[in-house]
Design a protein around this motif. Structure first.
Motif, PDB file in Angstrom:
ATOM      1  N   VAL A  59       0.883  -1.421   0.169  1.00  0.00           N
ATOM      2  CA  VAL A  59      -0.498  -0.396  -0.181  1.00  0.00           C
ATOM      3  C   VAL A  59       1.066   1.286  -0.183  1.00  0.00           C
ATOM      4  O   VAL A  59       1.372   1.383   0.608  1.00  0.00           O
ATOM      5  N   GLY A  60       0.204   2.064  -1.029  1.00  0.00           N
ATOM      6  CA  GLY A  60       0.987   3.040  -0.845  1.00  0.00           C
ATOM      7  C   GLY A  60       2.341   3.350  -1.892  1.00  0.00           C
ATOM      8  O   GLY A  60       3.169   3.804  -1.944  1.00  0.00           O
TER       9      GLY A  60
ATOM     10  N   LYS B 299       4.596   2.822  -5.102  1.00  0.00           N
ATOM     11  CA  LYS B 299       4.300   2.975  -6.567  1.00  0.00           C
ATOM     12  C   LYS B 299       4.522   2.378  -7.118  1.00  0.00           C
ATOM     13  O   LYS B 299       6.143   1.460  -7.455  1.00  0.00           O
TER      14      LYS B 299
ATOM     15  N   HIS C 122       0.801   4.863 -10.415  1.00  0.00           N
ATOM     16  CA  HIS C 122      -0.090   4.505  -9.755  1.00  0.00           C
ATOM     17  C   HIS C 122       0.173   4.129  -8.478  1.00  0.00           C
ATOM     18  O   HIS C 122       1.500   2.993  -8.345  1.00  0.00           O
ATOM     19  N   GLU C 123      -0.384   4.123  -7.059  1.00  0.00           N
ATOM     20  CA  GLU C 123      -0.211   4.119  -5.976  1.00  0.00           C
ATOM     21  C   GLU C 123      -1.457   3.512  -5.213  1.00  0.00           C
ATOM     22  O   GLU C 123      -2.349   4.337  -6.182  1.00  0.00           O
ATOM     23  N   PHE C 124      -0.889   2.588  -4.784  1.00  0.00           N
ATOM     24  CA  PHE C 124      -2.884   1.855  -4.558  1.00  0.00           C
ATOM     25  C   PHE C 124      -2.499   1.935  -3.310  1.00  0.00           C
ATOM     26  O   PHE C 124      -1.625   2.680  -2.111  1.00  0.00           O
ATOM     27  N   SER C 125      -4.264   2.617  -3.136  1.00  0.00           N
ATOM     28  CA  SER C 125      -4.215   3.042  -1.185  1.00  0.00           C
ATOM     29  C   SER C 125      -5.344   2.140  -0.129  1.00  0.00           C
ATOM     30  O   SER C 125      -4.887   2.122   0.711  1.00  0.00           O
ATOM     31  N   GLU C 126      -5.003   0.823  -0.959  1.00  0.00           N
ATOM     32  CA  GLU C 126      -6.312  -0.394  -0.969  1.00  0.00           C
ATOM     33  C   GLU C 126      -5.473  -1.363  -0.726  1.00  0.00           C
ATOM     34  O   GLU C 126      -4.986  -1.316  -1.834  1.00  0.00           O
TER      35      GLU C 126
ATOM     36  N   SER D 277      -6.284  -6.298  -7.038  1.00  0.00           N
ATOM     37  CA  SER D 277      -7.051  -5.470  -7.134  1.00  0.00           C
ATOM     38  C   SER D 277      -6.455  -5.717  -9.138  1.00  0.00           C
ATOM     39  O   SER D 277      -5.585  -6.331  -9.749  1.00  0.00           O
TER      40      SER D 277
ATOM     41  N   ASP E  98      -0.407  -4.751   2.687  1.00  0.00           N
ATOM     42  CA  ASP E  98      -0.052  -4.062   3.198  1.00  0.00           C
ATOM     43  C   ASP E  98       2.008  -4.970   3.750  1.00  0.00           C
ATOM     44  O   ASP E  98       2.127  -5.613   3.498  1.00  0.00           O
TER      45      ASP E  98
END
Lengths: 791, 306
Positions: free
Chosen positions: A307-308, A310, A362-366, A370, A396
């Motif tokens: 998460v977060g 890049k 892109h940075e995934f936030s969850e 995906s 995570d």
């Protein structure tokens, strides 16, 4: 003559029954010592020939009944008058003459002559002396008057969407199925991906089939031409009716028919061997449009990110067209998790035949599984290939606690220094400000002297590495045991500091049970090169090492091992629940795994730094450390971007075997799959993935897992075959292939007109049944009549 | 050694106790008995008057008639005589037939019992009885005797008789006729198989010798209705070489028609020669058939049984 149920024709062997009964009766006669022979003898003398004739007639009738009945049940189809006449009609006529011969003495000569004439003619015709005039003449059964066994091979690859081809095909199928005569049976084979019929067997419920075919979508991968014909031929082979037809509805694109000659030749041979050959029709529903752009591929810089972190999403775009339609602004968008709003958008320009690339960061936030989807925002002949997705696992961050048993102030001399770099490469790089990227793993190092039970129990980490730790205090061991039993991962790296006795007695005690294999003694030498060894390069079954099955990810057997702890595998009972992940060339275990409670312990025989081996300076070290750590954190996943038709796999803990998972396909339908135990884990598999798109697997305890079935890029090539090419391809399949171009006329009316001119064999079972019934009556009557013989 | 009870059943005999075997025609005999004698004698029952001719015994003159008419008449009386009966028993091969419905008793066995019964009845009514057995030729001849103990001899002969040989009734009859010198009753017990013409000729020969002929024709029920169904090999009882394997169901009708024709011709021939023909089937008690026949015969009706 052919049969629809060939196997039942074997019933004709029942002809042996009357024969055997006859012979049996003759051989098993009764003996009577007879007095009144003067009365009997004259009767026998007068009637002997007549009686013999009558017995012959009755025997012939009794033999004829099972033969005709078998032919009737086998549903004889007459395609040719000759054999039917010679083998059935004439012998029956001869039998009739024989009966008249026996019954009407006045017509004896005439009947005798007729009977012999019938037999002689049949014999001569069968040997080919006469009768050639009509031998090849087909019995025409008017095509529209008879029920049929029809197979529609429906091209549902997504290229059919171009120019409304699939709508034309669907309309044809629906109309055709409605027009079928009562008693017909039909099936529809979807050709895309892997050939699959809508119903396993041809059905007489053509209405239902029509409705089902109306709901089809052209969303499959490229057509499986050989497989479809194979399915079609098999379906017609088992057909119930004499009229058989295979209709191929396709857009006849060149890419589908490339390199199919050999398989078509095999199919042609099979078709020629069919006794009732199906009529083959090609219906071309393709349009003329060629202008098409597509997303060729989509690549992500990592298959799993934190998460977060890049990630770079690179999409390759191609313009297949010939006109300069897409020069200028071709909008390209990035969607995440099929959301309606694009997260990023850019504009490219593609010349005809040109390939272009776009790159989206892109940075995934969850966290969770995906998808990233790249779409070209343009109208072209084929919309389906303007989107392409890729699945990515967003994790995570994994907390890892490295317990250093031999710390050092000097750079790279500490026991965990190499491991720290391997686990957090970007963090090390960031110090130097070279790359902006985040590590998936968050590793913290603690000296053995500073370790407290609280550090162990701290909820931030999911993996603890004990690197060359001599021993631990009791409270530390207790905390460690509870950490593992509650689902934590423990990686035991051995070394020169390790107190073998303590390991065996305390860690390996029944209470703690944290040691996969007892330590035996030390192997190898730091000075003697001759006793060096390597890790055996084999195929790794274990998910933690399966990465190394692809040599591009590094080769474990590159590295030399100088010194190691020999692990004791002699105690079979203790060894039972231990898995050896890898071995050294001398046979000693290199990596051993043991499941303890909810957690896992992995034991490495050598040190994790450069003291006992040169593994840390080999290319395999980083993936090895990362893989073992992510495995211990229970994060290893099989690939989730697969070509359409491949099987999706998801691993579950062993004890979850038997749980049911729901799979939602791109068209919205859901399936349930059951996890099955395989080795030390449970596996859920789903293979109905012929439709490209995103599949979601979900179940209790696991979030939504997204798989992507990737369409073949060949579908985007819309170049079609010309009529001549189609006909020559058809000629490779069968001598007579009819071709209908749906773009010029209405395909259905054209087909019905074509079908009206075809002829098929005629089913004779009604006549045969009539003959059987007549013969049965005749037998009963004659038996009575022959009782009354002239004296 | 045959015992009397093998052939004579007290029950059967008691049924026949009230019957007498009477000759329908005049027979010659030695002693007075139940039967009319051709010799007009002088005894109890008046028969007729006839004119005296020189040579007649004067003691037979009817003086009462002479007193009334002044003419000499001789008074004649019926003289009763005993019957000489010859039982002709056919012991040819065809008589050995044992049907399916006769509990293993051959036609010969039936015929022997009938012969014994008839002999017993004859002897009981003081007639003489003799027994002749024959097949192709005459085999044994037991001359007629009137003693009651003669039944013992007859039964012994019956016991010795075994079936065999071919029937040739015509020649046997021609051989027998000269041997039976005195007129009497000839009872033929046979199936009468053989050439019809020669049989009829032989029978006519008997009739010509003024014998009263009575035929008991013995049939097995199988021979009358031909009940066979499955494939059958018919072995001839009289000629071992004759064997025919046939499906009898196909031949049944033809056989029955042939049988009917044969029986009609035989019956007609018997009629012509005024011979009584009594057909008997072996599944019926012979006592029944016999008592029925004898009752008819006594009443003097045309005792031609079917």
């Amino acid at each position: 003559m052919n049969f629809l149920n060939v196997s039942l024709a074997l019933g004709a062997a029942a002809v042996l029954v009357p024969l055997i009964i006859h012979l049996f009766n003759r051989s098993r006669f009764k003996v009577v010592n007879w007095g009144a022979m003067h009365l009997l003898e004259s009767v026998i003398r007068v009637n002997r020939k007549q009686v013999q004739l009558e017995q012959l007639i009755l025997l012939l009738i009794r033999c004829a009944i099972p033969i005709l009945l078998a032919l009737c049940l086998a549903r004889m189809v007459v395609t040719d008058w000759g054999p039917f006449l010679h083998r059935i009609v004439l012998p029956l006529a001869a039998l009739t003459c024989l009966i008249l011969f026996a019954l009407v003495p006045r017509l004896k000569v005439l009947c005798g002559l007729l009977c012999s004439a019938c037999l002689l003619y049949a014999l001569a015709a069968e040997t080919g002396l006469i009768g050639s005039g009509y031998a090849q003449k087909e019995i025409s059964s008017k095509s529209m008057d008879v029920p049929s066994s029809s197979v529609i091979l429906m091209d549902d690859s997504f290229s059919m969407n171009a120019d409304g081809g699939f709508d034309t095909a669907g309309a044809f199928a629906e109309g055709f199925l409605k027009k079928l005569k009562k008693g017909s049976e039909a099936t529809l084979v979807r050709m895309g991906g892997s050939a699959s019929p809508i119903f396993d067997k041809p059905t007489s419920e053509t209405k239902t089939l029509g409705e089902r075919s109306g709901n089809l979508r052209a969303a499959s991968d490229r057509v499986d031409l050989a497989g479809s014909f194979d399915t079609g031929i098999r379906a017609t082979h088992d057909g119930q009716n004499a009229k058989r037809e295979i209709i191929l509805v396709s857009d006849f694109r060149k890419s589908d028919w490339e390199r199919t000659s050999s398989s078509l030749a095999g199919l042609k041979e099979r078709l020629e061997n069919e006794t009732l050959q199906p009529a083959i029709t090609f219906i071309d529903v393709g349009g003329s449009s060629l202008e098409n752009v597509s997303v060729e591929s989509i690549d992500l810089s990592a298959s799993s990110v934190g998460v977060g972190q890049k990630v770079l999403i690179r999409a390759e775009l191609r313009n297949h067209g010939t006109k300069a339609t897409y020069e200028g602004d071709l909008p390209v968008r990035l969607f995440i998790n099929d959301e309606i709003e694009p997260v990023r958008e850019t504009v490219v320009s593609l010349k005809p035949g040109e390939t272009g690339q776009v790159l989206f960061p892109h940075e995934f936030s969850e966290a969770g599984s995906s998808t990233a989807t790249v779409e070209i925002g343009a109208r072209d002949a084929l919309d389906s290939d303007n989107r392409r997705s890729s699945s990515i696992a967003v994790l995570d961050r994994i907390g890892v606690l490295l317990v250093d048993g031999a710390p050092s102030e000097e750079w790279l001399q500490g026991e965990t220094d190499f491991l720290k770099i391997a686990l957090t490469p970007f963090e090390e790089a960031q110090v130097k400000k070279t790359i902006e990227a985040k590590d998936l793993i968050e590793a913290s190092v603690i000296r053995i002297d500073d370790l407290t039970p609280a550090d162990i129990k701290d909820g931030n980490q999911s993996v603890i590495v004990l690197a060359n730790v001599p021993n631990l205090k009791d409270d530390q061991v207790r905390a460690l045991a509870s950490f593992v039993r509650n689902g934590g991962g423990l990686w035991l790296c051995l070394g020169d500091q390790v107190d073998g006795n303590w390991y065996n007695k305390v860690l390996g005690s029944e209470k703690n049970d944290l040691l996969p294999l007892d330590l035996f003694n030390l192997g190898g030498s730091l000075t003697d090169d001759s006793v060096r060894t390597k890790v055996v390069a084999s195929y790794f079954e274990h998910p933690a090492l399966s990465l190394f099955n692809d040599r591009r990810n590094g080769n474990l057997s590159d590295a030399d091992l100088w010194r190691w702890h020999r692990l004791d595998e002699s105690d079979a009972s203790a060894y039972r629940d231990v898995t050896i992940l890898a071995r050294m060339e001398n046979g000693d275990a290199f990596l051993a795994e043991k499941k303890v409670g909810k957690g896992v312990v992995i034991q490495m025989a050598t040190s994790v730094d450069g003291d006992w081996s040169n593994v840390p300076v080999r290319s395999c070290y980083l993936p090895l450390a990362q893989q073992i750590t992510t495995y211990l954190a229970d994060q290893v996943t099989p690939p989730r971007n697969l070509p359409a038709g491949a099987t999706f796999t998801h691993y579950l803990p062993e004890k979850e075997a038997g749980t049911k998972l729901t799979v939602q396909t791109p068209d919205g339908s859901t399936y349930v799959v059951k996890a099955v135990k395989r080795g030390t884990q449970a596996v859920a598999e789903f293979s109905q993935t012929r439709e490209p798109g995103t599949y979601e697997m979900s179940g209790e305890g696991i979030g939504k897992i997204k798989f992507v079935a990737l369409a073949s890029t060949r579908e985007s090539l819309l170049e079609r075959m010309s009529k001549e090419e189609i006909l020559s391809a058809g000629a490779e399949l069968s001598q007579t292939v009819d071709y209908i171009d749906a773009s010029e006329k209405d395909a259905l009316s054209e087909y019905l007109e074509l079908d009206g001119n075809r002829t098929y064999g005629r089913e004779m079972w009604k006549y045969l049944l009539l003959a059987v019934v007549l013969l049965i009556f005749l037998e009963v009557i004659l038996q009575r009549v022959f009782g009354r013989v002239n004296s | 050694m045959a015992t009397v009870t093998d052939y004579l059943d007290p029950k059967d005999l008691s049924r026949l106790a009230n019957h007498q075997v009477l000759a329908r025609r005049v027979v010659e005999g030695f002693c007075t008995g139940l039967h009319r004698s051709p010799h007009k004698g002088f005894s109890v029952e008046f028969k007729q008057h006839r004119q005296y001719v020189p040579g007649d015994e004067i003691r037979h003159l009817d003086w009462k008639v002479y007193g009334k008419s002044d003419r000499f008449y001789i008074r004649e009386y019926e003289e009763e005589t005993n019957l000489r009966c010859n039982v002709l028993l056919d012991a040819s091969g065809s008589m050995a037939y044992e049907g399916t419905r006769t509990e293993g008793r051959s036609k010969l066995h039936y015929a022997s019992r009938l012969a014994a019964c008839l002999s017993y009845m004859m002897l009981r009514q003081t007639d003489s009885v003799g027994l002749v057995t024959f097949d192709t030729k005459v085999r044994n001849v037991l001359p007629p005797r009137g003693r009651a103990a003669h039944v013992r001899n007859i039964i012994d002969l019956l016991g010795e008789t075994a079936p065999g040989g071919e029937t040739d009734l015509g020649s046997v009859f021609n051989e027998l006729v000269p041997k039976l010198k005195r007129r009497g009753l000839v009872i033929l017990i046979s199936d009468c198989f053989g050439d019809l013409d020669s049989v009829m000729k032989g029978l006519a020969h008997f009739r010509h010798a003024k014998h009263d002929v009575l035929i008991f024709q013995i049939w097995d029920p199988d021979e009358l209705d031909f009940p066979f169904k499955q494939w059958t090999r018919f072995d001839c009882l009289e000629d071992a070489d004759k064997k025919h394997t046939v499906d009898p169901s196909h031949l049944r009708q033809a056989y029955l028609e042939n049988l009917k024709e044969y029986r009609e011709n035989f019956t007609k021939g018997c009629h012509r020669n005024r011979i009584d023909l009594v057909p008997m089937t072996t599944d019926q008690p012979y006592a029944d058939a016999l008592s029925y026949y004898l009752a008819l015969r006594k009443r003097g009706k045309g005792a031609m049984l079917k």
